[in-house]
Scaffold this active site. Structure first.
Site: not given
Length: 237
Positions: A129, A142
């Protein structure tokens, strides 16, 4: 036939990759927790083999992998914990995010790489990501898991490249998936994807098919795929 083992294949990027690789002639093992979603996927592409298993269940996963020949491993399964300041985050959400996004990917890779090394060939792909490469508020854990995946992929490549094994990290920005479905209401999700400017899962899948199709001596170590019209200065969201 070349085989691909894809985790998190019931929706979003994982589902798109399963369909695209099946259409490209791969024998696809689609892994996920939702049996109904996997059956729907198989109905769409009968050549796909659904495997209902939780990637955090190490014994169950090992039992599945031990009998399979895997040419391409795609570690795609991931979760997004509730958005918010780290100081207010539940310990259970921290544990779940670390387990699914990081530990499960490392353990599954460990189960698969010995057979690739023995054959002197294989390709391992990680869905990372942009949050692992740039700082954003309210996603600290995250981001930590995706940054760790990036570091693991790079070091894994150093370990395995001499054995003919390729490693690729996918770095998506704003992709229109179900990742936020449990933590944002419909209005917030609509605002996030307003204007149809988000990257689509199928866009990522097309890139994966292309990089897997390169000759064995060429390894795309990382590719970033961002919306052309970003909503943040970094271009990732």
């Amino acid at each position: 036939m070349t085989t691909a083992f894809i985790t998190g294949a019931t929706s979003g990027i994982g589902r798109a990759m399963a369909l695209a690789l099946s259409e490209a002639g791969y024998d696809v093992y689609a892994v996920g927790r939702s049996k109904s979603a996997l059956e729907e996927l198989r109905a769409t592409r009968p050549g796909i083999t659904p495997i209902a298993v939780d990637v955090t269940d190490r014994e169950a996963l090992e039992a599945v992998v031990s009998d399979l020949h895997i040419d391409v491993l795609i570690n795609n399964a991931g979760v997004m914990p509730p958005l918010g300041n780290f100081a207010d985050m539940k310990i259970s959400d921290i544990d779940a995010t670390l387990e699914v996004n990081l530990s499960a990917a490392i353990m599954l890779t460990r189960l698969v790489v010995p057979q690739m090394r023995d054959r002197g060939a294989g390709h391992i792909v990680f869905t990372g990501s942009s949050a692992g490469h740039a700082a954003f508020p309210n996603v600290a854990v995250y981001s930590a898991t995706k940054a760790a995946i990036s570091g693991f992929a790079a070091a894994l490549r150093a370990d395995l490249s001499s054995h003919g094994i390729r490693v690729t990290e996918i770095v998506p920005g704003r992709v229109e998936t179900q990742l936020y479905k449990d933590i944002l209401d419909a209005k917030s999700r609509a605002a996030m994807y307003a204007g149809n400017f988000a990257v689509q899962p199928e866009d990522v899948a097309r890139m994966v098919v292309a990089l897997l199709g390169l000759p064995a001596w060429a390894d795309v170590t990382r590719f970033d795929i961002m919306p052309t019209r970003p909503t943040t200065p970094s271009g990732s969201k």
